[in-house]
Design a protein around this motif. Sequence first.
Motif, PDB file in Angstrom:
ATOM      1  N   GLU A  38      27.581 -16.721 101.618  1.00 49.93           N
ATOM      2  CA  GLU A  38      26.638 -17.789 101.943  1.00 49.93           C
ATOM      3  C   GLU A  38      27.386 -18.846 102.741  1.00 49.93           C
ATOM      4  O   GLU A  38      28.539 -19.183 102.432  1.00 49.93           O
ATOM      5  CB  GLU A  38      26.055 -18.413 100.677  1.00 49.93           C
ATOM      6  CG  GLU A  38      24.997 -19.476 100.992  1.00 49.93           C
ATOM      7  CD  GLU A  38      24.517 -20.242  99.765  1.00 49.93           C
ATOM      8  OE1 GLU A  38      23.712 -21.183  99.961  1.00 49.93           O
ATOM      9  OE2 GLU A  38      24.945 -19.925  98.637  1.00 49.93           O
ATOM     10  N   THR A  39      26.747 -19.373 103.774  1.00 50.08           N
ATOM     11  CA  THR A  39      27.379 -20.409 104.588  1.00 50.08           C
ATOM     12  C   THR A  39      26.652 -21.736 104.407  1.00 50.08           C
ATOM     13  O   THR A  39      25.538 -21.801 103.888  1.00 50.08           O
ATOM     14  CB  THR A  39      27.377 -20.037 106.087  1.00 50.08           C
ATOM     15  OG1 THR A  39      26.050 -20.202 106.616  1.00 50.08           O
ATOM     16  CG2 THR A  39      27.836 -18.605 106.298  1.00 50.08           C
ATOM     17  N   ALA A  40      27.296 -22.789 104.870  1.00 48.08           N
ATOM     18  CA  ALA A  40      26.646 -24.097 104.877  1.00 48.08           C
ATOM     19  C   ALA A  40      25.481 -24.078 105.863  1.00 48.08           C
ATOM     20  O   ALA A  40      25.413 -23.223 106.756  1.00 48.08           O
ATOM     21  CB  ALA A  40      27.664 -25.165 105.261  1.00 48.08           C
ATOM     22  N   ALA A  41      24.572 -25.037 105.703  1.00 43.35           N
ATOM     23  CA  ALA A  41      23.416 -25.124 106.595  1.00 43.35           C
ATOM     24  C   ALA A  41      23.874 -25.265 108.045  1.00 43.35           C
ATOM     25  O   ALA A  41      24.876 -25.933 108.340  1.00 43.35           O
ATOM     26  CB  ALA A  41      22.539 -26.305 106.195  1.00 43.35           C
ATOM     27  N   LYS A  45      35.147 -23.071 100.495  1.00 48.75           N
ATOM     28  CA  LYS A  45      36.379 -22.286 100.480  1.00 48.75           C
ATOM     29  C   LYS A  45      36.576 -21.567 101.816  1.00 48.75           C
ATOM     30  O   LYS A  45      35.621 -21.365 102.575  1.00 48.75           O
ATOM     31  CB  LYS A  45      36.344 -21.268  99.350  1.00 48.75           C
ATOM     32  CG  LYS A  45      36.283 -21.881  97.962  1.00 48.75           C
ATOM     33  CD  LYS A  45      36.255 -20.797  96.890  1.00 48.75           C
ATOM     34  CE  LYS A  45      36.193 -21.419  95.497  1.00 48.75           C
ATOM     35  NZ  LYS A  45      36.144 -20.371  94.432  1.00 48.75           N
ATOM     36  N   ALA A  46      37.808 -21.168 102.066  1.00 46.33           N
ATOM     37  CA  ALA A  46      38.115 -20.412 103.282  1.00 46.33           C
ATOM     38  C   ALA A  46      37.680 -18.959 103.113  1.00 46.33           C
ATOM     39  O   ALA A  46      37.564 -18.460 101.986  1.00 46.33           O
ATOM     40  CB  ALA A  46      39.614 -20.480 103.568  1.00 46.33           C
ATOM     41  N   VAL A  53      30.561 -22.358 111.516  1.00 46.07           N
ATOM     42  CA  VAL A  53      29.852 -21.634 110.458  1.00 46.07           C
ATOM     43  C   VAL A  53      30.847 -21.388 109.329  1.00 46.07           C
ATOM     44  O   VAL A  53      31.694 -20.492 109.419  1.00 46.07           O
ATOM     45  CB  VAL A  53      29.260 -20.311 110.976  1.00 46.07           C
ATOM     46  CG1 VAL A  53      28.462 -19.621 109.872  1.00 46.07           C
ATOM     47  CG2 VAL A  53      28.369 -20.564 112.187  1.00 46.07           C
ATOM     48  N   VAL A  54      30.748 -22.195 108.265  1.00 43.42           N
ATOM     49  CA  VAL A  54      31.731 -22.159 107.190  1.00 43.42           C
ATOM     50  C   VAL A  54      31.037 -21.847 105.869  1.00 43.42           C
ATOM     51  O   VAL A  54      29.820 -21.937 105.743  1.00 43.42           O
ATOM     52  CB  VAL A  54      32.479 -23.502 107.088  1.00 43.42           C
ATOM     53  CG1 VAL A  54      33.279 -23.751 108.361  1.00 43.42           C
ATOM     54  CG2 VAL A  54      31.488 -24.652 106.854  1.00 43.42           C
TER      55      VAL A  54
END
Length: 394
Positions: free
Chosen positions: A235-238, A266-267, A260-261
Amino acid sequence: MACIVFLFAALLQPAHADAGFQRWIAQFRSTAMQNGISGATYDRAFRGITAPDPEVLEKARYQPEFRAEAWEYFDNRVQQDAIDTGRRLARQWKPWLDRIEQKFGVSRYVLLAIWSIESNYGEVLKNERVMRSLPRSLATLAYGDKRRAKFARQQLIAALKILQSGDIDVGHLTSSWAGAMGHTQFIPTSYQAYAVDMDGDGRRDIWSSVPDALATAANLLRKNGWQSGETWGYETAALPEGRKFPGGNMALSRWASIGVVRANGKAFPRPSDSAELKLPDGRAGPVFLVTRNFKVIKRYNNSDKYAFAVGLLADELAGYGGLVRDWNRPFQRLTYSETEELQKRLGMLGYYDGPIDGKIGSGSREAIRAFQARSGMQQDGHPGKEVLQRLRGQ
């Protein structure tokens, strides 16, 4: 001569038998024998079957246009009862799951998630209203459903070969109306390609042997390219509003470099892995980067929603936690126990007569709409907190 005898016997069936269906069975016998099925096997499979299954034809002809919203699809599959039961079964079947995971390299939690979604951990197999004779179901589709006739004939030949092999007896050769079999719901041709005798009893029994069923699912995933030790996705941030992102696959490190993190901050543990951006509920819902294993799950069922459900439930079973960002739902979600309470209260008031299972299907939605209409509420059928609170006041 044997075919003539079989046809004669068919014509002597009781008056309520379907003569056309019996002729089809008699005529298909030669096709089956040309494909390596013995007359004895064929006759054993169809003994006592005199008419098509009307429920199979009803289900085949009634294909509702309703398409579940993302929240509805996932709420019915990634829910607390499935998580609690899966964790309990993970402990119960640990020795076998250890062996299966070691042999096939597929995560036990992914296998448990498939087991849950396909048959509610085998509970569906106990429901006589759902499970039925596989030869009869497939013959019914081949005889009475032009759209599925070719598929049904192919699957019927495969089913007869399974019976002839001795893996299962005719009394236990059951399936869903569409021909999906056992704990992990394999169609006959897929069973032929991937079935495994994991428990070593000489039979590949996905109906009553949990090790065989889970190993068979693992074998399908492995043979279709499952990458051992790797996840299905993140899952990534918005995503920032108004900004466009590329389609296709890129290295996770490249995705991170353009913003896109991961949603949990976390990495990415394997930054060189390739991934694709997916938005199953649009930008307003959770966003994901999916890896090769996501595509492998789709070889089980070619649906993004299915693969997400398997992956998300597997993560919950493994203890990784749920979504950081919830689905874009137009109401406040109920817990599993609250959803059961909702169904019970609707039943007590005469609106609902379906199962109390914490899953919102068409019957529950219709009951909610009826209650909302009676109560002067918006008739959207949504199982939200407002509906439950109103029911508690009745």
